[in-house]
Write an enzyme that holds these catalytic residues in place. Structure first.
Site, PDB file in Angstrom:
ATOM      1  N   GLY A  20      37.798  48.497  29.149  1.00 38.81           N
ATOM      2  CA  GLY A  20      37.174  49.655  29.950  1.00 38.81           C
ATOM      3  C   GLY A  20      37.981  50.210  31.042  1.00 38.81           C
ATOM      4  O   GLY A  20      39.106  49.833  31.447  1.00 38.81           O
ATOM      5  N   LYS A  21      37.535  51.424  31.230  1.00 36.82           N
ATOM      6  CA  LYS A  21      38.051  52.270  32.339  1.00 36.82           C
ATOM      7  C   LYS A  21      37.015  52.874  33.206  1.00 36.82           C
ATOM      8  O   LYS A  21      35.868  53.126  33.071  1.00 36.82           O
ATOM      9  CB  LYS A  21      38.828  53.435  31.617  1.00 36.82           C
ATOM     10  CG  LYS A  21      40.167  52.982  30.996  1.00 36.82           C
ATOM     11  CD  LYS A  21      40.877  54.254  30.523  1.00 36.82           C
ATOM     12  CE  LYS A  21      42.216  53.948  29.658  1.00 36.82           C
ATOM     13  NZ  LYS A  21      43.033  54.968  29.221  1.00 36.82           N
ATOM     14  N   GLY A  25      39.750  51.829  38.245  1.00 32.32           N
ATOM     15  CA  GLY A  25      40.709  51.472  37.652  1.00 32.32           C
ATOM     16  C   GLY A  25      40.663  51.234  36.158  1.00 32.32           C
ATOM     17  O   GLY A  25      39.987  51.800  35.470  1.00 32.32           O
ATOM     18  N   LYS A  42      41.224  42.769  35.716  1.00 27.62           N
ATOM     19  CA  LYS A  42      40.538  44.097  36.362  1.00 27.62           C
ATOM     20  C   LYS A  42      41.649  44.801  37.261  1.00 27.62           C
ATOM     21  O   LYS A  42      41.715  44.180  37.980  1.00 27.62           O
ATOM     22  CB  LYS A  42      39.187  43.987  37.039  1.00 27.62           C
ATOM     23  CG  LYS A  42      38.597  45.050  37.424  1.00 27.62           C
ATOM     24  CD  LYS A  42      37.309  44.971  37.882  1.00 27.62           C
ATOM     25  CE  LYS A  42      36.388  46.155  38.613  1.00 27.62           C
ATOM     26  NZ  LYS A  42      35.283  45.834  39.077  1.00 27.62           N
ATOM     27  N   ASP A 139      21.111  45.598  42.571  1.00 25.83           N
ATOM     28  CA  ASP A 139      21.440  46.567  41.507  1.00 25.83           C
ATOM     29  C   ASP A 139      21.302  45.788  40.016  1.00 25.83           C
ATOM     30  O   ASP A 139      22.243  45.933  39.310  1.00 25.83           O
ATOM     31  CB  ASP A 139      22.847  47.276  41.497  1.00 25.83           C
ATOM     32  CG  ASP A 139      23.090  48.062  40.749  1.00 25.83           C
ATOM     33  OD1 ASP A 139      22.408  49.104  40.348  1.00 25.83           O
ATOM     34  OD2 ASP A 139      24.484  48.461  40.849  1.00 25.83           O
TER      35      ASP A 139
END
Length: 569
Positions: A20-21, A25, A42, A139
């Site tokens: 993941g990006k 970061g 992460k 959220d």
């Protein structure tokens, strides 16, 4: 020396690939070479560039430390930065999950009623724990619920969460509220301020559950007006009493002038769903927040008969006000940096002990292992997310610390009392295990004195990790080297962790008895045969929930879920 090798965790993890990006970061999968567990690391860069971003990161790592629950994603470790004052990036180690609920829904059009029930049960169980701590997520959406192929769900992303206290103002401004409109409660439509209420999360769970049932979002509004139209098309126009509680004037005026709409029977909108599921869904999606059930009330719904069990649905003690004092004051970036550093120390028990006792000298040797770790991340990005050749180290003995020492200074004194000097009640960070529990509270002891998942908070310092590392903590002492060794050995023995849990591994052709209590105590020196018998007993499925964990059980209607691209944490 063991003391110097205890904190250098960069050599502990072998990076696999980028999963993941984002603007924050990069997330990489990795192997914990001490335990063999798969983890997600992460890297959050430039965290102090904007104060609001730094506060959000602090809020999330603090909440994930305090909210230890099988249905909430776990931070396993946070790497120690090279210095207390000069760090800009942090590396957070999470348990690795396969994907998120959004990808599961998108990749599966044949989820069974058992899937539906088990998914909702886990989400509500997590929500009960969160809400009893007086925390509101704000959220919730499918992308913020991580998932494994064995149907285990875990709520993540607490960056927008808030903690409510008894003396907080009745109206709280939500200027940072940017959550997806599709899962936003009607009382929030067009509003950036409202009263704190757990009902906002209950509505979001209802929207997510409806999406699980149909495979598509329930209220995909293009704007506020369209969102309200979609809601009233299904639920009918709300009563005038309900409309008056809508805080946004335009939304309130629009609903007041709307033509009368009759609610659509849920059996027509969701023709293939379990009638009991629809009755509960209708309660979750009540237009008026006061008509929605709490998470605890929802778990007691007849829909979960035979699955729900109060003893594996724990509550959490309310979080103390001191933990979130920074939310109530005007703080600087240096204040937030100190607080983040304090959170990082929760995962480094010996340093934390010195910090709490006031003996911490704030001198850290910069370990070259962290340099090597950074190069692994850079190498992955240059190779398109795949691990290429191993990155060579600059020196032969990369685990040894550099000779340079970075000295850090404390935050300058202020007129007001420094919030970092106050010692809040805390839940210690957990060095943790990697296996994701499939049954409720797998691997959880209700009695262990150092169990960070206990319902009652434990102010005792956590046991020091037995994992070796190369981070060096430089401490000055007048005692001889031999006396120092004896002191360290004494500390290590004092905080030696005890086994207060037992592994329950998932094996093929077996599934879990979800009706059995998963609270159990295992002694540190349990008999091997007893342990095996207990594991075997807990992994036997009993109809009608045989196979609900989707690990290849005999219940032929339940199978391992498919999933798409892994998500970012």
């Amino acid at each position: 020396m063991d003391f110097f090798s205890e904190y250098g965790d960069a050599n502990r993890y072998k990076i696999q690939e980028v999963i993941g990006k984002g603007s924050y970061g990069v997330v990489c999968s990795a192997i914990d070479q001490h335990t063999g567990d798969k983890v997600a690391i992460k890297k959050i860069h430039n965290i102090f560039e904007h104060l609001s971003d730094a506060a959000r990161i602090l809020r999330e790592i603090k909440l994930l430390r305090l909210l230890r629950h099988p249905d909430i994603v776990e931070i396993k470790h946070i790497m120690l930065p090279p210095s207390r004052r000069d760090f800009k990036d942090i590396y957070v180690v999470f348990e690795l999950m396969d994907t998120d609920l959004h990808q599961v829904i998108k990749a599966n059009d044949d989820l069974t009623k058992e899937h539906h029930q088990f998914f909702l049960y886990q989400m509500l169980r997590a929500l009960k724990y969160i809400h009893t701590a007086n925390v509101y997520h704000r959220d919730l959406k499918p992308k913020n619920i991580l998932a494994n192929a064995n149907c285990k769900l875990k709520i993540c992303d607490f960056g927008l969460a808030r903690v409510a206290f008894n003396d907080t103002p009745t109206t709280v401004f939500w200027t940072d509220y940017v959550a997806t409109r599709w899962y936003r409660a009607p009382e929030l439509c067009g509003s950036f301020f409202t009263k704190y209420s757990p009902a906002i999360d209950i509505w979001s769970i209802g929207c997510i559950f409806a999406e699980i049932l149909t495979g598509k979002p329930l209220f995909p509004g293009k704007n506020v007006v369209h969102q309200l139209d979609l809601m009233t098309d299904l639920l009918g126009t709300p009563s005038m009493d309900t409309v008056t509680r809508i805080r946004n004037e335009k939304a309130r005026r629009y609903l007041s002038s709307m033509r009368k709409k009759q609610p659509v029977p849920f059996s027509e909108r969701f023709p293939k769903a379990d009638p009991a599921a629809l009755k509960l869904l209708q309660r979750l999606l009540a237009f008026d927040p006061k008509d929605r059930p709490t998470a605890e009330e929802a778990l007691a719904d007849p829909y979960f008969k035979g699955l729900a069990k109060a003893e594996r649905e724990p509550s959490c003690q309310p979080i103390t006000k001191m933990e979130f004092e920074f939310e109530r004051r005007k703080v600087t970036k240096e204040d937030v940096k100190e607080l983040i550093f304090r959170e990082i120390l929760e995962y480094h028990p010996q340093l934390l002990k010195d910090y709490m006792n006031g003996t911490e000298k704030t001198n850290f040797l910069y370990p070259s292992a962290l340099d090597n770790f950074r190069r692994q991340f850079a190498n992955l990005e240059e190779n398109g997310g795949k691990n290429g050749d191993a990155v060579p180290s600059d020196r032969k003995h990369v685990s040894l610390p550099r000779t340079t020492t970075v000295h850090s200074a404390p935050i300058p004194p202020k007129d007001h009392q420094n919030i970092t000097s106050q010692v809040p009640q805390r839940i210690p960070g957990r060095t943790g295990r990697g296996a994701c529990p499939v049954i409720p509270f797998e691997n959880l002891s209700a009695m262990g004195p150092y169990n960070q998942r206990r319902v009652v908070r434990n102010p005792v310092l956590p046991p020091a990790t037995t994992n070796l590392s190369a981070y060096a903590y430089h401490r000055k002492s007048d005692s001889s080297e031999r006396e120092l060794q004896q002191e360290l050995e004494k500390d290590r023995m004092r905080y030696q962790p005890s086994e207060h849990f037992m592994d329950a591994k998932v094996v093929s052709h077996m599934s879990h008895d979800l009706r059995a209590s998963s609270y159990y105590v295992s002694k540190a020196k349990s008999d091997v045969a007893d342990r095996a018998a207990l594991q075997s007993n807990m992994m036997q499925g009993i109809g009608p929930f045989n196979g609900i964990a989707a690990v290849g059980g005999n219940y032929n209607k339940v199978s391992t879920v498919q999933y798409g691209v892994s998500r970012m944490y």
